[in-house]
Design an enzyme around this catalytic site. Sequence first.
Site, PDB file in Angstrom:
ATOM      1  N   ARG A   1     -39.731 -25.679 -23.634  1.00  0.00           N
ATOM      2  CA  ARG A   1     -39.077 -26.976 -23.247  1.00  0.00           C
ATOM      3  C   ARG A   1     -39.482 -27.994 -24.391  1.00  0.00           C
ATOM      4  NH1 ARG A   1     -40.917 -25.218 -18.222  1.00  0.00           N
ATOM      5  NH2 ARG A   1     -42.935 -26.550 -18.384  1.00  0.00           N
TER       6      ARG A   1
ATOM      7  N   PHE B   1     -50.072 -21.681  -5.102  1.00  0.00           N
ATOM      8  CA  PHE B   1     -48.954 -22.453  -5.116  1.00  0.00           C
ATOM      9  C   PHE B   1     -47.625 -22.014  -4.541  1.00  0.00           C
ATOM     10  CE2 PHE B   1     -45.024 -23.968  -7.171  1.00  0.00           C
ATOM     11  CZ  PHE B   1     -44.784 -25.410  -6.649  1.00  0.00           C
TER      12      PHE B   1
ATOM     13  N   SER C   1     -51.159 -33.032 -15.760  1.00  0.00           N
ATOM     14  CA  SER C   1     -50.769 -32.179 -14.776  1.00  0.00           C
ATOM     15  C   SER C   1     -50.913 -32.752 -13.463  1.00  0.00           C
ATOM     16  CB  SER C   1     -50.981 -30.753 -14.871  1.00  0.00           C
ATOM     17  OG  SER C   1     -50.472 -29.797 -13.815  1.00  0.00           O
TER      18      SER C   1
ATOM     19  N   HIS D   1     -56.510 -19.673 -13.640  1.00  0.00           N
ATOM     20  CA  HIS D   1     -55.092 -20.374 -13.322  1.00  0.00           C
ATOM     21  C   HIS D   1     -54.571 -19.439 -12.525  1.00  0.00           C
ATOM     22  CE1 HIS D   1     -50.925 -21.338 -14.377  1.00  0.00           C
ATOM     23  NE2 HIS D   1     -51.411 -22.505 -14.382  1.00  0.00           N
TER      24      HIS D   1
ATOM     25  N   GLU E   1     -42.752 -32.152 -23.871  1.00  0.00           N
ATOM     26  CA  GLU E   1     -42.176 -31.786 -22.911  1.00  0.00           C
ATOM     27  C   GLU E   1     -42.301 -32.082 -21.449  1.00  0.00           C
ATOM     28  OE1 GLU E   1     -42.857 -29.191 -20.180  1.00  0.00           O
ATOM     29  OE2 GLU E   1     -44.858 -29.257 -20.731  1.00  0.00           O
TER      30      GLU E   1
ATOM     31  N   HIS F   1     -45.959 -32.123 -14.825  1.00  0.00           N
ATOM     32  CA  HIS F   1     -46.617 -31.987 -15.876  1.00  0.00           C
ATOM     33  C   HIS F   1     -46.051 -32.719 -17.205  1.00  0.00           C
ATOM     34  CE1 HIS F   1     -45.919 -27.725 -17.186  1.00  0.00           C
ATOM     35  NE2 HIS F   1     -45.352 -28.577 -18.069  1.00  0.00           N
TER      36      HIS F   1
END
Length: 330
Positions: free
Chosen positions: A178, A306, A219, A299, A143, A320
Amino acid sequence: MESAIDTHLKCARTLSRRVPDEYETPFPMFVAGADESLSQVVMAYLGVQYADSPERPAALTALRQIDSSFEVPDGPVSHDMTDHVDNQDHHNLVVVGYWADPAACRRWLHSDAVNGWWSSDERLNEGLGYFREIVAPRVDQYETLYAFTEDFPGVGGLMGKTSGEISEHRYWGSMRDRIPLSQTDWMEPSNHIVVVSGDPGAGGRVVVRGHDNIALIRSGQDWRTTGDEERSLYLVEILPSLEAGMDFLRDNGETLGCYSNRFVRSIDIDGNPLDESYNIGHWRSLAQLERWAESHPTHLRIFVTFFNVVEGLEKLRLYHEVSVSDAIPP
């Protein structure tokens, strides 16, 4: 709003998505698409490793050799170059190539010009290290995700199409959703990494075979076109938590199922850094990558940082790609 899974790759689901069908995304994201003629791709990470700065000129010469070898018949559709320091303080220059045709990649690898250079005894006596990491996922095994709609890096650069706004993003599990194969398959790993030939402890040439469904993530962050304010927002607010998370996986990822993690800086042919970086992570399974993303503090700090600043981002290009692939048969 449309699905990230292309129409010709859709099938009757036996495994459900992580969100209901009426889920609405908070902001637009896009994926790359391709027509039905594309069935499988190749992602090849071709590296040169050196221990100390005096060896850098020789390593750059080797990097240029790899780059020039892409010009022979059956070379990749696209490629880029990176630099990073690994968890043993060795420097690594890596050329990453993408093929839309596995048969063309095989011809390229076995051509006299390419195979002759890689197989030469000179590679064993230069004081440099070399490695090739090659995976070949089918189109139902990977994906993509982009915050922009043109000039896709990585595997998106050879796919040819851009989606409209997609619905599978901004929730835990959207990465898996995805991947077309996720409609019917858990993509669980089988067996283990196997040393096919050579002795890693003794040096020399070593061949390692992976297992089914190793997960590979790339990514990226590209700040080349950002203005001063947005550049500062990325470098001051986002990058420190990103580097901390990537360094944690580099040094401690094995305990979580991460085989290797590299946070790399893009470079030009002379080794000069560009305003672009990306992470390259190999994981034993997609599920272990998901667990780190969903629950590990390193993470979650990246994720929260973000989304605290996302409204101030206009030209920062974030993306990514994640794949699983089949092991090469013995």
